[in-house]
Scaffold this motif. Sequence first.
Motif, mmCIF file in Angstrom:
data_model
loop_
_atom_site.group_PDB
_atom_site.id
_atom_site.type_symbol
_atom_site.label_atom_id
_atom_site.label_comp_id
_atom_site.label_asym_id
_atom_site.label_seq_id
_atom_site.Cartn_x
_atom_site.Cartn_y
_atom_site.Cartn_z
ATOM 1 N N PHE A 17 38.534 42.003 39.384
ATOM 2 C CA PHE A 17 37.489 42.959 39.755
ATOM 3 C C PHE A 17 37.228 42.911 41.254
ATOM 4 O O PHE A 17 37.037 43.955 41.889
ATOM 5 N N ALA A 18 37.257 41.721 41.835
ATOM 6 C CA ALA A 18 37.087 41.598 43.293
ATOM 7 C C ALA A 18 38.202 42.352 44.013
ATOM 8 O O ALA A 18 37.949 43.001 45.035
ATOM 9 N N SER A 19 39.415 42.291 43.486
ATOM 10 C CA SER A 19 40.527 43.028 44.096
ATOM 11 C C SER A 19 40.296 44.534 44.049
ATOM 12 O O SER A 19 40.568 45.242 45.021
ATOM 13 N N VAL A 20 39.786 45.012 42.918
ATOM 14 C CA VAL A 20 39.485 46.440 42.798
ATOM 15 C C VAL A 20 38.435 46.839 43.838
ATOM 16 O O VAL A 20 38.571 47.850 44.523
ATOM 17 N N LEU A 21 37.383 46.024 43.955
ATOM 18 C CA LEU A 21 36.342 46.315 44.943
ATOM 19 C C LEU A 21 36.905 46.273 46.360
ATOM 20 O O LEU A 21 36.589 47.137 47.186
ATOM 21 N N THR A 22 37.755 45.287 46.634
ATOM 22 C CA THR A 22 38.350 45.146 47.966
ATOM 23 C C THR A 22 39.227 46.351 48.293
ATOM 24 O O THR A 22 39.174 46.891 49.402
ATOM 25 N N PRO A 27 34.308 44.246 51.450
ATOM 26 C CA PRO A 27 34.838 43.009 52.037
ATOM 27 C C PRO A 27 35.208 42.000 50.930
ATOM 28 O O PRO A 27 34.519 41.906 49.907
ATOM 29 N N ARG A 28 36.279 41.250 51.138
ATOM 30 C CA ARG A 28 36.837 40.392 50.077
ATOM 31 C C ARG A 28 35.866 39.329 49.554
ATOM 32 O O ARG A 28 35.682 39.213 48.351
ATOM 33 N N MET A 29 35.269 38.532 50.419
ATOM 34 C CA MET A 29 34.420 37.450 49.922
ATOM 35 C C MET A 29 33.159 37.983 49.240
ATOM 36 O O MET A 29 32.803 37.508 48.157
ATOM 37 N N PRO A 30 32.464 38.977 49.796
ATOM 38 C CA PRO A 30 31.334 39.544 49.054
ATOM 39 C C PRO A 30 31.769 40.119 47.696
ATOM 40 O O PRO A 30 31.031 40.011 46.721
ATOM 41 N N ALA A 31 32.963 40.684 47.628
ATOM 42 C CA ALA A 31 33.463 41.210 46.356
ATOM 43 C C ALA A 31 33.631 40.089 45.340
ATOM 44 O O ALA A 31 33.263 40.230 44.172
ATOM 45 N N ARG A 32 34.168 38.960 45.768
ATOM 46 C CA ARG A 32 34.363 37.822 44.864
ATOM 47 C C ARG A 32 33.020 37.260 44.400
ATOM 48 O O ARG A 32 32.840 36.940 43.230
ATOM 49 N N VAL A 33 32.067 37.124 45.337
ATOM 50 C CA VAL A 33 30.741 36.601 44.974
ATOM 51 C C VAL A 33 30.043 37.566 44.017
ATOM 52 O O VAL A 33 29.472 37.146 43.006
ATOM 53 N N PHE A 34 30.112 38.846 44.298
ATOM 54 C CA PHE A 34 29.489 39.833 43.423
ATOM 55 C C PHE A 34 30.093 39.766 42.023
ATOM 56 O O PHE A 34 29.372 39.737 41.021
#
Length: 180
Positions: A17-22, A27-34
């Motif tokens: 999901f973080a990859s989709v958001l990225t 931004p990658r790290m906020p995507a992973r945290v979210f």
Amino acid sequence: MKVVNRDKGRAGFIERFASVLTESGFPRMPARVFAALLATDSGRLTAAELAGLLHVSAAAISGAVSYLVQVNLASREAEPGSRREHYRVHNETWYEAIARKDQVLDRCERSLRDGIEVVGRETAAGARIAETLAFFEFIQTELPAMLERWRARKAELSFSNTRRSTPMTRSKNDRMAAAK
């Protein structure tokens, strides 16, 4: 064994999901945290818990959380009697984030009106800026009704902490066919 598989599955979901958001410009790290907050039952974790879950430094978490708070996708919460902050994603995160865009859209519209005056209404640039302005004005007009329809739809779906209602388990094709 089941818990381990669930944790592996959750970690995989977080990264996908973080990859989709990225890929969508997040931004990658906020995507992973979210994604991590979203995939946690409580929707709430400390910086240390996030750092451990994502295998990153506390500094990376701090910057990511600052971004998420700035764009209204997460909030900081103080724990009574503790110096630790918890970071939370709320159940209505997307609703709230979109609802707050009114202020951003207002600023964009003002700036676009200024741009039309600067480049001239009759120029090609003025026409492009005017079309962009018209789009933002359309979004501003439609947004309240769309958000109200979402509230009604959400009530129909009866989201809870346990099981999703039947409409959410249907395939994308089934949902598209039902919408026709």
